[in-house]
Design a protein around this motif. Sequence first.
Motif, PDB file in Angstrom:
ATOM      1  N   VAL A 138       0.819  -1.213   0.000  1.00 36.42           N
ATOM      2  CA  VAL A 138       0.000   0.000   0.000  1.00 36.42           C
ATOM      3  C   VAL A 138       0.854   1.265   0.000  1.00 36.42           C
ATOM      4  CG1 VAL A 138      -1.674   1.362   1.319  1.00 36.42           C
ATOM      5  CG2 VAL A 138      -2.016  -1.091   1.033  1.00 36.42           C
ATOM      6  N   PHE A 139       1.843   1.344   0.902  1.00 38.00           N
ATOM      7  CA  PHE A 139       2.640   2.564   1.001  1.00 38.00           C
ATOM      8  C   PHE A 139       3.437   2.850  -0.272  1.00 38.00           C
ATOM      9  CE2 PHE A 139       6.797   4.451   2.272  1.00 38.00           C
ATOM     10  CZ  PHE A 139       6.345   5.755   2.412  1.00 38.00           C
ATOM     11  N   PRO A 140       4.224   1.893  -0.830  1.00 36.47           N
ATOM     12  CA  PRO A 140       4.950   2.201  -2.072  1.00 36.47           C
ATOM     13  C   PRO A 140       4.008   2.545  -3.232  1.00 36.47           C
ATOM     14  CG  PRO A 140       5.835   0.224  -1.048  1.00 36.47           C
ATOM     15  CD  PRO A 140       4.571   0.545  -0.323  1.00 36.47           C
ATOM     16  N   LEU A 141       2.855   1.899  -3.283  1.00 39.44           N
ATOM     17  CA  LEU A 141       1.902   2.188  -4.354  1.00 39.44           C
ATOM     18  C   LEU A 141       1.342   3.599  -4.193  1.00 39.44           C
ATOM     19  CD1 LEU A 141       0.445   1.055  -6.829  1.00 39.44           C
ATOM     20  CD2 LEU A 141      -1.340   0.189  -5.301  1.00 39.44           C
ATOM     21  N   ALA A 142       1.034   3.992  -2.961  1.00 42.52           N
ATOM     22  CA  ALA A 142       0.541   5.347  -2.708  1.00 42.52           C
ATOM     23  C   ALA A 142       1.593   6.384  -3.088  1.00 42.52           C
ATOM     24  CB  ALA A 142       0.150   5.500  -1.240  1.00 42.52           C
ATOM     25  N   MET A 143       2.855   6.117  -2.794  1.00 40.90           N
ATOM     26  CA  MET A 143       3.919   7.048  -3.165  1.00 40.90           C
ATOM     27  C   MET A 143       4.094   7.116  -4.678  1.00 40.90           C
ATOM     28  SD  MET A 143       4.859   8.525  -0.461  1.00 40.90           S
ATOM     29  CE  MET A 143       6.133   9.471  -1.297  1.00 40.90           C
ATOM     30  N   ASN A 144       3.859   6.016  -5.370  1.00 41.51           N
ATOM     31  CA  ASN A 144       3.896   6.027  -6.828  1.00 41.51           C
ATOM     32  C   ASN A 144       2.830   6.957  -7.381  1.00 41.51           C
ATOM     33  OD1 ASN A 144       2.522   4.659  -9.442  1.00 41.51           O
ATOM     34  ND2 ASN A 144       4.728   4.374  -9.543  1.00 41.51           N
ATOM     35  N   TYR A 145       1.620   6.872  -6.828  1.00 36.26           N
ATOM     36  CA  TYR A 145       0.546   7.776  -7.249  1.00 36.26           C
ATOM     37  C   TYR A 145       0.930   9.228  -6.989  1.00 36.26           C
ATOM     38  CZ  TYR A 145      -2.465   3.567  -7.143  1.00 36.26           C
ATOM     39  OH  TYR A 145      -3.015   2.326  -7.350  1.00 36.26           O
ATOM     40  N   LEU A 146       1.473   9.488  -5.791  1.00 41.01           N
ATOM     41  CA  LEU A 146       1.821  10.853  -5.415  1.00 41.01           C
ATOM     42  C   LEU A 146       2.879  11.431  -6.359  1.00 41.01           C
ATOM     43  CD1 LEU A 146       2.156  12.368  -1.939  1.00 41.01           C
ATOM     44  CD2 LEU A 146       4.167  12.494  -3.418  1.00 41.01           C
ATOM     45  N   ASP A 147       3.918  10.650  -6.661  1.00 42.17           N
ATOM     46  CA  ASP A 147       4.978  11.133  -7.547  1.00 42.17           C
ATOM     47  C   ASP A 147       4.461  11.361  -8.961  1.00 42.17           C
ATOM     48  OD1 ASP A 147       7.065  11.264  -5.689  1.00 42.17           O
ATOM     49  OD2 ASP A 147       7.514   9.135  -5.903  1.00 42.17           O
ATOM     50  N   ARG A 148       3.639  10.456  -9.463  1.00 42.32           N
ATOM     51  CA  ARG A 148       3.107  10.609 -10.821  1.00 42.32           C
ATOM     52  C   ARG A 148       2.196  11.828 -10.916  1.00 42.32           C
ATOM     53  NH1 ARG A 148       0.433   5.023 -11.487  1.00 42.32           N
ATOM     54  NH2 ARG A 148      -0.494   5.979 -13.351  1.00 42.32           N
ATOM     55  N   PHE A 149       1.433  12.104  -9.863  1.00 42.73           N
ATOM     56  CA  PHE A 149       0.560  13.280  -9.865  1.00 42.73           C
ATOM     57  C   PHE A 149       1.393  14.558  -9.833  1.00 42.73           C
ATOM     58  CE2 PHE A 149      -1.954  16.582  -7.836  1.00 42.73           C
ATOM     59  CZ  PHE A 149      -3.183  16.490  -8.484  1.00 42.73           C
ATOM     60  N   LEU A 150       2.392  14.606  -8.944  1.00 40.36           N
ATOM     61  CA  LEU A 150       3.219  15.800  -8.813  1.00 40.36           C
ATOM     62  C   LEU A 150       4.053  16.057 -10.066  1.00 40.36           C
ATOM     63  CD1 LEU A 150       4.458  15.546  -5.116  1.00 40.36           C
ATOM     64  CD2 LEU A 150       2.643  17.002  -6.029  1.00 40.36           C
ATOM     65  N   ALA A 151       4.282  15.015 -10.870  1.00 35.32           N
ATOM     66  CA  ALA A 151       5.065  15.169 -12.094  1.00 35.32           C
ATOM     67  C   ALA A 151       4.279  15.870 -13.198  1.00 35.32           C
ATOM     68  CB  ALA A 151       5.548  13.804 -12.591  1.00 35.32           C
ATOM     69  N   VAL A 152       2.964  15.997 -13.023  1.00 36.59           N
ATOM     70  CA  VAL A 152       2.148  16.610 -14.080  1.00 36.59           C
ATOM     71  C   VAL A 152       1.288  17.774 -13.593  1.00 36.59           C
ATOM     72  CG1 VAL A 152       2.070  14.515 -15.492  1.00 36.59           C
ATOM     73  CG2 VAL A 152       0.313  14.883 -13.750  1.00 36.59           C
ATOM     74  N   VAL A 153       1.102  17.918 -12.286  1.00 38.35           N
ATOM     75  CA  VAL A 153       0.203  18.954 -11.762  1.00 38.35           C
ATOM     76  C   VAL A 153       0.923  19.829 -10.734  1.00 38.35           C
ATOM     77  CG1 VAL A 153      -1.973  19.432 -10.588  1.00 38.35           C
ATOM     78  CG2 VAL A 153      -1.777  17.400 -12.061  1.00 38.35           C
ATOM     79  N   PRO A 154       1.145  21.118 -11.035  1.00 33.26           N
ATOM     80  CA  PRO A 154       1.694  22.022 -10.017  1.00 33.26           C
ATOM     81  C   PRO A 154       0.747  22.068  -8.816  1.00 33.26           C
ATOM     82  CG  PRO A 154       1.769  23.030 -12.202  1.00 33.26           C
ATOM     83  CD  PRO A 154       0.934  21.783 -12.332  1.00 33.26           C
ATOM     84  N   THR A 155       1.295  21.844  -7.633  1.00 33.34           N
ATOM     85  CA  THR A 155       0.466  21.686  -6.431  1.00 33.34           C
ATOM     86  C   THR A 155       0.960  22.623  -5.326  1.00 33.34           C
ATOM     87  OG1 THR A 155       0.140  19.358  -7.006  1.00 33.34           O
ATOM     88  CG2 THR A 155      -0.432  20.019  -4.766  1.00 33.34           C
ATOM     89  N   ARG A 156       0.017  23.227  -4.630  1.00 34.34           N
ATOM     90  CA  ARG A 156       0.377  24.084  -3.498  1.00 34.34           C
ATOM     91  C   ARG A 156       0.763  23.224  -2.303  1.00 34.34           C
ATOM     92  NH1 ARG A 156      -4.700  27.768  -2.680  1.00 34.34           N
ATOM     93  NH2 ARG A 156      -3.406  28.520  -0.934  1.00 34.34           N
ATOM     94  N   LYS A 157       1.689  23.714  -1.506  1.00 31.34           N
ATOM     95  CA  LYS A 157       2.168  22.926  -0.373  1.00 31.34           C
ATOM     96  C   LYS A 157       1.076  22.668   0.661  1.00 31.34           C
ATOM     97  CE  LYS A 157       4.195  26.997   1.915  1.00 31.34           C
ATOM     98  NZ  LYS A 157       5.482  27.622   2.358  1.00 31.34           N
ATOM     99  N   CYS A 158       0.075  23.526   0.725  1.00 31.54           N
ATOM    100  CA  CYS A 158      -1.014  23.326   1.675  1.00 31.54           C
ATOM    101  C   CYS A 158      -1.919  22.159   1.272  1.00 31.54           C
ATOM    102  CB  CYS A 158      -1.838  24.603   1.823  1.00 31.54           C
ATOM    103  SG  CYS A 158      -2.641  25.166   0.309  1.00 31.54           S
ATOM    104  N   HIS A 159      -1.759  21.674   0.046  1.00 33.47           N
ATOM    105  CA  HIS A 159      -2.559  20.553  -0.426  1.00 33.47           C
ATOM    106  C   HIS A 159      -1.788  19.232  -0.434  1.00 33.47           C
ATOM    107  CE1 HIS A 159      -5.272  23.565  -2.804  1.00 33.47           C
ATOM    108  NE2 HIS A 159      -5.760  23.318  -1.589  1.00 33.47           N
ATOM    109  N   LEU A 160      -0.529  19.266   0.020  1.00 35.58           N
ATOM    110  CA  LEU A 160       0.316  18.068  -0.093  1.00 35.58           C
ATOM    111  C   LEU A 160      -0.175  16.941   0.803  1.00 35.58           C
ATOM    112  CD1 LEU A 160       2.747  16.867  -1.491  1.00 35.58           C
ATOM    113  CD2 LEU A 160       4.199  17.818   0.317  1.00 35.58           C
ATOM    114  N   GLN A 161      -0.552  17.238   2.034  1.00 39.96           N
ATOM    115  CA  GLN A 161      -1.052  16.183   2.922  1.00 39.96           C
ATOM    116  C   GLN A 161      -2.385  15.628   2.403  1.00 39.96           C
ATOM    117  OE1 GLN A 161      -2.149  17.159   7.027  1.00 39.96           O
ATOM    118  NE2 GLN A 161      -1.155  15.282   7.715  1.00 39.96           N
ATOM    119  N   LEU A 162      -3.214  16.488   1.864  1.00 45.40           N
ATOM    120  CA  LEU A 162      -4.467  16.038   1.264  1.00 45.40           C
ATOM    121  C   LEU A 162      -4.182  15.071   0.116  1.00 45.40           C
ATOM    122  CD1 LEU A 162      -7.498  16.064   0.625  1.00 45.40           C
ATOM    123  CD2 LEU A 162      -7.157  18.262  -0.543  1.00 45.40           C
ATOM    124  N   LEU A 163      -3.211  15.413  -0.718  1.00 47.27           N
ATOM    125  CA  LEU A 163      -2.835  14.534  -1.819  1.00 47.27           C
ATOM    126  C   LEU A 163      -2.326  13.193  -1.289  1.00 47.27           C
ATOM    127  CD1 LEU A 163      -2.243  13.950  -4.802  1.00 47.27           C
ATOM    128  CD2 LEU A 163      -0.046  15.131  -4.513  1.00 47.27           C
TER     129      LEU A 163
END
Length: 291
Positions: A76-101
Amino acid sequence: MELLCCEVDPTRRALPDPNLLYDDRVLHNLLTIEERYLPQCSYFKCVQKDIQPFMRRMVATWMLEVCEEQKCEEEVFPLAMNYLDRFLAVVPTRKCHLQLLGAVCMFLASKLKETIPLTAEKLCIYTDNSIKTQELLEWELVVLGKLKWSLAAVTPHDFIEHILRKLPLPEDKLILIRKHAQTFIALCATDFNFAMYPPSMIATGSVGAAICGLQLDDGDRSLSGDSLTDFLAKITSTDVDCLKACQEQIESVLVSNLRQVRQQQQQSNPSKTVEELDQASTPTDVRDINL
């Protein structure tokens, strides 16, 4: 009554399928498709302006702690980090939304891998209710869209059993290697330096680091030094020099984390000696104290 008790067991897990583990075509297919699920770029250089590497590490550490406390499947954890990295690679994200992501990524990963997935309400509680359930559900659709609903990503855990079954070691030692390799994989997932590495290389390097650290060669020259690296590299068709560099980097991350742990322990227990603190310097102990 006995049947009822078995059916309601909340910790029941699916057993490994030997037809998949002992078929080399599965390993070949994993190696063929693994790069499809890597982040498209080193996003701190070209996409993210508000988020820094240390912020990713902080949210990754929090995600790991949540997964451990909830006794999630190792994937679960490595898969969740894969999602997070792939999302951040295409969508500029505010730091206040990082925990939500991060919460959304765990939500999706647990749905894919868990018998009983994490609930949106529980994840909101882990954020100290800084996000609302409706907000998490709305972001779930956003993340799914940006990932193009491609959630069955290949992670290092997919390779572990294929590697272990080829090692000439008894089952009791394979269990120990598996446990420590899973710890290394979790450490790699928290470190952005490994985000662009193929999962097969991280898995192979983690197994190599586990064997070397545990000194389980039993006098078998094929499981020591360069011979071990060559042996493991052939299993996953990995370049020997790249694998050696990856394993050294994994071991370096472990040393760095252990140093931080000892510093934290000395601050909280100044009466303990360095030798006493060093007794906890094993990968399993690092995982247990929730880095």
